[in-house]
Design a protein around this motif. Sequence first.
Motif, PDB file in Angstrom:
ATOM      1  N   GLU A 109      30.427  16.906   9.418  1.00 37.20           N
ATOM      2  CA  GLU A 109      29.839  15.656   8.939  1.00 37.20           C
ATOM      3  C   GLU A 109      30.194  15.409   7.476  1.00 37.20           C
ATOM      4  O   GLU A 109      30.013  16.271   6.629  1.00 37.20           O
ATOM      5  CB  GLU A 109      28.321  15.725   9.090  1.00 37.20           C
ATOM      6  CG  GLU A 109      27.616  14.470   8.653  1.00 37.20           C
ATOM      7  CD  GLU A 109      26.104  14.596   8.742  1.00 37.20           C
ATOM      8  OE1 GLU A 109      25.434  13.739   8.148  1.00 37.20           O
ATOM      9  OE2 GLU A 109      25.603  15.530   9.380  1.00 37.20           O
ATOM     10  N   PHE A 110      30.710  14.222   7.193  1.00 39.65           N
ATOM     11  CA  PHE A 110      30.964  13.786   5.825  1.00 39.65           C
ATOM     12  C   PHE A 110      31.311  12.301   5.865  1.00 39.65           C
ATOM     13  O   PHE A 110      31.766  11.794   6.879  1.00 39.65           O
ATOM     14  CB  PHE A 110      32.105  14.586   5.165  1.00 39.65           C
ATOM     15  CG  PHE A 110      33.422  14.479   5.895  1.00 39.65           C
ATOM     16  CD1 PHE A 110      34.325  13.469   5.604  1.00 39.65           C
ATOM     17  CD2 PHE A 110      33.760  15.405   6.878  1.00 39.65           C
ATOM     18  CE1 PHE A 110      35.538  13.373   6.289  1.00 39.65           C
ATOM     19  CE2 PHE A 110      34.959  15.321   7.562  1.00 39.65           C
ATOM     20  CZ  PHE A 110      35.852  14.304   7.263  1.00 39.65           C
ATOM     21  N   GLY A 111      31.096  11.617   4.750  1.00 40.72           N
ATOM     22  CA  GLY A 111      31.510  10.221   4.593  1.00 40.72           C
ATOM     23  C   GLY A 111      31.127   9.320   5.757  1.00 40.72           C
ATOM     24  O   GLY A 111      29.959   9.241   6.152  1.00 40.72           O
ATOM     25  N   TYR A 112      32.131   8.655   6.303  1.00 39.35           N
ATOM     26  CA  TYR A 112      31.879   7.720   7.401  1.00 39.35           C
ATOM     27  C   TYR A 112      31.384   8.422   8.665  1.00 39.35           C
ATOM     28  O   TYR A 112      30.747   7.801   9.511  1.00 39.35           O
ATOM     29  CB  TYR A 112      33.136   6.897   7.706  1.00 39.35           C
ATOM     30  CG  TYR A 112      33.355   5.763   6.736  1.00 39.35           C
ATOM     31  CD1 TYR A 112      32.664   4.569   6.874  1.00 39.35           C
ATOM     32  CD2 TYR A 112      34.246   5.898   5.674  1.00 39.35           C
ATOM     33  CE1 TYR A 112      32.849   3.533   5.981  1.00 39.35           C
ATOM     34  CE2 TYR A 112      34.442   4.863   4.773  1.00 39.35           C
ATOM     35  CZ  TYR A 112      33.739   3.676   4.923  1.00 39.35           C
ATOM     36  OH  TYR A 112      33.924   2.650   4.037  1.00 39.35           O
ATOM     37  N   ARG A 113      31.660   9.697   8.809  1.00 39.11           N
ATOM     38  CA  ARG A 113      31.117  10.416   9.969  1.00 39.11           C
ATOM     39  C   ARG A 113      29.589  10.460   9.884  1.00 39.11           C
ATOM     40  O   ARG A 113      28.904  10.323  10.884  1.00 39.11           O
ATOM     41  CB  ARG A 113      31.698  11.827  10.048  1.00 39.11           C
ATOM     42  CG  ARG A 113      33.146  11.835  10.462  1.00 39.11           C
ATOM     43  CD  ARG A 113      33.673  13.224  10.613  1.00 39.11           C
ATOM     44  NE  ARG A 113      35.052  13.191  11.093  1.00 39.11           N
ATOM     45  CZ  ARG A 113      35.771  14.257  11.322  1.00 39.11           C
ATOM     46  NH1 ARG A 113      35.250  15.461  11.147  1.00 39.11           N
ATOM     47  NH2 ARG A 113      37.007  14.142  11.751  1.00 39.11           N
TER      48      ARG A 113
END
Length: 198
Positions: free
Chosen positions: A33-37
Amino acid sequence: YLHHYAGPAAYQIPRLDFDKERGKKFLSMTGREFGYRTNLYEAVKDYSEGYVSNRSRGITLEGRPVVGAFEPVPNEFYTNSYVSIYCESNFLRTDLIHITEKTYEPLIKGHVILPFSNPGTISRLKHMGFQMPDFVDYSFDSVADPHTRFEAVLEQFKNLMMQNLPRLYKQNRSVFEHNRACLNNIGYDQRILELYDI
């Protein structure tokens, strides 16, 4: 054998059943999980009509930790839903189109795909021989600005959640059967052998 090989059953292609109404509308899986995720996970996690996982938060559909970069999703999640919405790898890059198992697996397992990916991904898939259903507006594929493209993907998702997916799925049967057949019909890209000097 892959380092995360899940056994032969995990790699079976499920039979497509166009008469059975499925229990869920969508499947959304988040790995790292990071940013747009994170944004995508937050946007879909409260929809009760879907299967939603987030490995970074320990939420897995399989009910156990998944080891390795990729392990095939159990077929039951594909055969009981219609749409895969996800973030592809390297989705912010504009100098490449990075298509991975996140896209190929749902295509060959009979799903509608809604990828937040590099601009031109859908066009590339069509050029390769895959087909897209006519009830999805894939114009987001040509949007360069990532925020605008992400919002357009979410808009298509919200639109699909209001549609009669069993009827649309059945009407587009030939598309899903064709995409599954692409596994055997699309030639292997020999450039990968040159890239790794094999």
